[in-house]
Scaffold this active site. Structure first.
Site, PDB file in Angstrom:
ATOM      1  N   GLU A 195      -7.119  -8.022   3.036  1.00  0.00           N
ATOM      2  CA  GLU A 195      -6.888  -6.616   2.713  1.00  0.00           C
ATOM      3  C   GLU A 195      -6.024  -6.548   1.452  1.00  0.00           C
ATOM      4  O   GLU A 195      -5.041  -7.270   1.372  1.00  0.00           O
ATOM      5  CB  GLU A 195      -6.177  -5.888   3.853  1.00  0.00           C
TER       6      GLU A 195
ATOM      7  N   ALA B 122       2.535  -8.171   7.707  1.00  0.00           N
ATOM      8  CA  ALA B 122       1.597  -8.779   8.640  1.00  0.00           C
ATOM      9  C   ALA B 122       0.237  -8.138   8.436  1.00  0.00           C
ATOM     10  O   ALA B 122       0.123  -7.095   7.793  1.00  0.00           O
ATOM     11  CB  ALA B 122       2.059  -8.559  10.081  1.00  0.00           C
TER      12      ALA B 122
ATOM     13  N   GLU C  58       0.572  -4.057  14.385  1.00  0.00           N
ATOM     14  CA  GLU C  58      -0.679  -4.801  14.140  1.00  0.00           C
ATOM     15  C   GLU C  58      -1.566  -4.752  15.374  1.00  0.00           C
ATOM     16  O   GLU C  58      -2.781  -4.653  15.270  1.00  0.00           O
ATOM     17  CB  GLU C  58      -0.394  -6.246  13.722  1.00  0.00           C
TER      18      GLU C  58
ATOM     19  N   GLU D  32      -3.107   3.747   8.436  1.00  0.00           N
ATOM     20  CA  GLU D  32      -1.684   3.405   8.336  1.00  0.00           C
ATOM     21  C   GLU D  32      -0.765   4.519   8.835  1.00  0.00           C
ATOM     22  O   GLU D  32       0.189   4.272   9.557  1.00  0.00           O
ATOM     23  CB  GLU D  32      -1.324   2.979   6.914  1.00  0.00           C
TER      24      GLU D  32
HETATM   25 ZN    ZN Z   1      -0.768  -1.310   9.081  1.00  0.00          ZN
END
Ligand code: ZN
Length: 875
Positions: free
Chosen positions: A129, A270, A306, A328
């Site tokens: 990502e 992470a 996560e 997010e």
């Molecule tokens: Zn995230």
């Protein structure tokens, strides 16, 4: 090589992909310098695509192409074109389904950008990502192309005994020359940014989790051998997160196996790769002697974050990167609530708002201000911002406030049901919330396209004759039409009791959420025989700046009596801020300083009360951060802010030292290894007291700090004492720093703290020390955690030394950005930020900062990442 003015990508130009990929078969032969990747793609022309263009454009960077075959037939080099960033096949077959096979090689060892496949302490790992998969093989690297992956990893048995990828392990075998292989199959279609592989010598820690529907899941954490004893907290946090997501959102885990790997070289915190999370060691490893209470809390939050992505990000992903806040913002909101449920809700809220107001508000007031759903970018890596994450979470929180917990859950259920397996937009999310609750949220959607922090101006008028209080709220924002803003409000009687609120003809309540939907609105509260004190924007119910004139007495009153934990703390912050600002003026005018006794009295009142939540208590005693004070000044004066704040802190210590000493003594216990709320609270209040007492520079208090430093059985106490020693005239400064280093030199994460502490010190010798530390054998520009702990901490958390009037801090930072530009563009561009806010400073500093930005712009081979930030901040 980069084009000197890289291309901007616009949301309004979004088109569906021309081609789709059904399945991917990867065969990867691992080697540090020459990894071979064979990728077999089952593809088809997208039936929804109306483009005339039939060429198939795959993206790929830093790849060595070996061969291409279409439906089993090798393609000659006349049938495709290769550029440094793409592979184009002009005439792919126009039949239903075709097979494309590509073989290429990559060099993980040369990959210092830590994007794609790279090496970390001998281990091979990936970060895809946002656009790292294109550094592994040629692909349709965009989130709306979702495919099923089968991955076979082949490697040397000694070097890579552990071979991991997404999904479930379906087959293994041995090969000649001491090699072995493992095949992984992920049954869920996913975008390639969620692909991961890890290969190396790793130890495993195992546990199990039984889901709501009684499925047994294997939980595995992989770390380097010497860290095996530091995974207990991460494992516990994972199980807590799985339980919480079932309870609060009804979401169950879907694979049979959940893996977490901790790596030392990582650009971010992470990554939520399907079934195989890759983590920065910082957010996995903890033992009481090496990690602070704050680290423990962060680990819990990031592990949960996560894990939560499995539903909010993986099962339902983003259509394009402009929608990043879809996954997010929602997931940050989820992890904030998880932490609030497991620690202290009031404290968590205050800390989140503090971060938002200090850092995100600054971002939103600067040249890089953007909506939570940006409309254009040059480099998407630059949009992993506080705005997308933290403000994004505030927007989701407002929906939660508007719909209530139950309505929000109904909405999220519909969202999961409607969009499972899809790549969707922020609008889809809000639409599901609206449909499930049968409400109109079209006005609310404006939050997704406005940049900058909205302002609410509030005024009030009490009318004795009619026993009414009229509250007038006026909003200002960059949105051409007014926003929908929930404003939680309470009223407090003069004796500190709750005054019930009756708005128009509604029933009386202790608290009410006002709906501000127009530019200017009046609210009339009835049946108020005496004038109450207004407590507005409780819980920080919207990410706005609130202007309301309140006297110092009113603020001190709310600090003593407001029943809302956030607003109570906020009243104290405002009170202290106002006093500090008037001292700043005195400093600027050359007047002598005296501390307004109202602050001492207010603190005295707080100290005299009994507190259950000691962490919250210590927050009430904390003065506003220098960054937060700076954020409120028109022209930031770092020196005066520092001087005024230190003055207040010293005066408070002086006047209240008996309180601080006795609190210290009564809470100083050895509870190392205890992480209950009470033990954490005791450490926190004690260390707050130690910090005040250190301002007195007495022998007795020097002794107190040194004893705590030497006897500490846990990192929270040890680092707090070292901090106090370092930032005072303590005689044992040098020896304490040295002994700490000797004690912890084999613990990378503790040594990061050692670097960070020195970089943040406001003492006059800090810049020289930072320069010397750059030459320290333990410093390495290729390790992002080290860069952040030294260069990042100095430039982002040490305003008074970084902004030295001679510009040495700016020049130093530009030197480092230039050095990092080619090594690791993502980290380099993160380091540019403290130069971008130059407009907020005096003219001399503006010139010095601009000159460094211009120098950065001249960097040879400037990366898109650095170019975008530097050019936008100069524009
Ligand atoms: Zn995230």
């Amino acid at each position: 090589m980069r084009n000197p003015s890289p291309q901007t990508i616009y949301l309004k130009e979004y088109r569906v992909p021309d081609y789709l990929i059904h399945s991917v078969e990867l065969n990867i032969v691992l080697d540090e310098e020459n990894t071979r990747v064979v990728s077999k793609l089952t593809m088809e022309r997208n039936p929804d695509c109306d483009s005339e263009n039939i060429a198939l454009d795959l993206v790929g960077e830093q790849l060595e192409l070996v061969s291409i075959a279409l439906d089993g037939k090798a393609l000659g080099d006349k049938n495709y074109t290769l550029s440094p960033e793409s592979l184009t096949i002009a005439q792919p077959p126009q039949k239903q389904v075709f097979m494309l096979a590509i073989e290429n090689s990559i060099n993980p060892k040369a990959n210092t950008a830590l994007e794609g496949l790279y090496l970390s302490n001998g281990m091979l790992c990936t970060q895809c990502e946002a656009e790292g998969f294109r550094k592994i093989t040629y692909y349709l690297d965009r989130p709306d192309v979702m495919a099923k992956f089968t991955t076979t990893l082949i490697g040397d048995k000694d070097k890579y005994p552990v071979l991991l990828s997404n999904g479930n392990k379906v087959a293994t075998g041995e090969l000649k020359n001491n090699r072995h292989w493992v095949t992984w199959e992920d049954p869920f279609a996913k975008p390639c940014y969620l692909f991961a592989l890890v290969a190396g010598q790793l130890e495993i820690i195992e546990d199990k989790f039984t889901t709501l529907s009684e499925r047994e899941i294997d939980l595995q954490i992989f770390v380097e051998a010497h860290d095996k004893d530091k995974c207990g907290h991460a494992m516990k946090s994972l199980k807590d997160a799985m339980t919480w997501d079932e309870k609060v959102y009804g979401r169950e885990y879907d694979l049979d196996l959940y893996m977490i790997v901790a790596v030392s070289h990582f650009n971010m915190g992470a990554m939520e790769n399907k079934g195989l999370n890759v983590f920065n060691t910082k957010f996995v490893l903890a033992s009481p002697d090496t990690a602070s209470d704050h680290d423990y809390e962060n680990i819990g939050g990031v592990i949960a974050h996560e894990y939560f992505h499995n539903w909010t990000g993986n099962r339902i992903t983003c259509r394009d990167w402009f929608q990043l806040s879809l996954k997010e913002g929602f997931t940050v909101f989820r992890d904030q609530e998880f932490t609030a449920d497991h620690t202290s809700r009031g404290v968590k809220r205050i800390e989140d708002v503090d971060l938002l107001r200090t850092r995100q508000f600054a971002e939103d007031a600067g040249p890089l201000s953007h909506p939570i759903r940006p409309e254009a970018y040059i480099e998407i890596n630059n949009f992993y911002t506080l705005t997308v994450y933290e403000k994004g979470a505030e927007v989701v929180r407002m929906l939660h406030t508007l719909l209530g917990a139950e309505g929000f859950r109904t909405g999220s259920d519909l969202y999961f049901q409607r969009h499972d397996g899809q790549a969707v937009t922020c609008d889809d999310f809000v639409n599901a919330m609206a449909a499930a609750n049968d409400v109109d949220l079209s006005q609310f959607k404006r939050w997704y396209s406005q940049a900058g922090t909205p302002v609410i101006n509030a005024s009030q008028h009490y009318d004795e004759a009619s026993q009414t209080l009229t509250l007038v709220l006026e909003q200002q924002s960059s949105s051409p039409e007014p926003l929908q803003i929930p404003v939680k409000t309470g009223l407090v009687n003069k004796d500190g009791s709750v005054a019930s609120i009756r708005l128009d003809d509604e029933a009386a309540a202790n608290e009410i959420t006002l709906q501000l939907t127009e530019d200017k609105q009046s609210f009339v509260f009835k049946d108020l025989p005496q004038k109450p004190v207004v407590s507005l924007l409780r819980g920080f119910s919207a990410p706005v700046k609130l202007n309301m004139s309140q006297s110092l007495e009113e603020l001190a009153f709310l600090l003593s009596y407001d029943s809302d934990p956030f607003n109570r703390w906020e009243a104290g912050q405002k009170l202290a801020s106002e006093i500090i600002f008037s001292l700043i003026e005195d400093i600027q005018q050359g007047r002598s300083l005296t501390l307004n006794p109202i602050l001492i009295e207010a603190f005295d009142n707080v100290l005299a009360q009994d507190w259950d939540d000691l962490s919250y208590f210590s927050l009430l005693l904390a003065l506003p951060d220098e960054g937060y004070l700076a954020e409120q000044m028109k022209v930031v004066d770092v020196d005066a802010i520092h001087e005024a704040r230190e003055y207040v802190k010293t005066k408070l210590a002086d006047n209240l030292q008996l309180h601080f000493s006795s609190l210290y003594q009564s809470h100083h216990k050895d509870e190392s290894g205890c992480f209950g709320k009470d033990a954490i609270g005791r450490r926190r209040i004690k260390n707050t007291c130690l910090s005040y007492l250190s301002k007195l520079e007495t022998q007795e208090n020097h002794h107190l700090a040194q004893t705590q430093f030497q006897d500490a059985g846990n990192m929270t106490d040890q680092i707090a004492a070292l901090n106090v020693i370092l930032n005072s005239g303590h005689p044992a400064k040098a020896e304490s720093l040295e002994s700490f280093y000797q004690q912890w030199q084999d613990e990378a994460l503790v040594i990061d703290k050692w670097f960070g502490l020195q970089a943040c010190s406001p003492m006059p010798d800090t810049f020289a020390r930072v320069q010397a530390l750059m030459q320290h054998p333990a410093f390495d520009l290729k390790t992002p955690n080290r860069v952040r702990s030294l260069i990042g901490a100095f430039s982002q958390s040490n305003p008074v030394r970084y902004h030295a009037a001679n510009g040495e801090g700016y020049q130093f930072l530009a030197d480092q950005v230039i050095a990092l530009n080619e090594l690791n563009p993502q980290v380099a561009s993160r380091m540019v930020t403290p130069l971008t806010g130059w407009r907020r400073f005096d003219e001399a500093r503006q010139d010095l900062m601009k000159a460094q930005l211009e120098r950065i712009m001249q960097t040879e081979n400037i990366s898109k990442d650095v170019y975008e930030l530097a050019s936008k901040s100069l524009a």
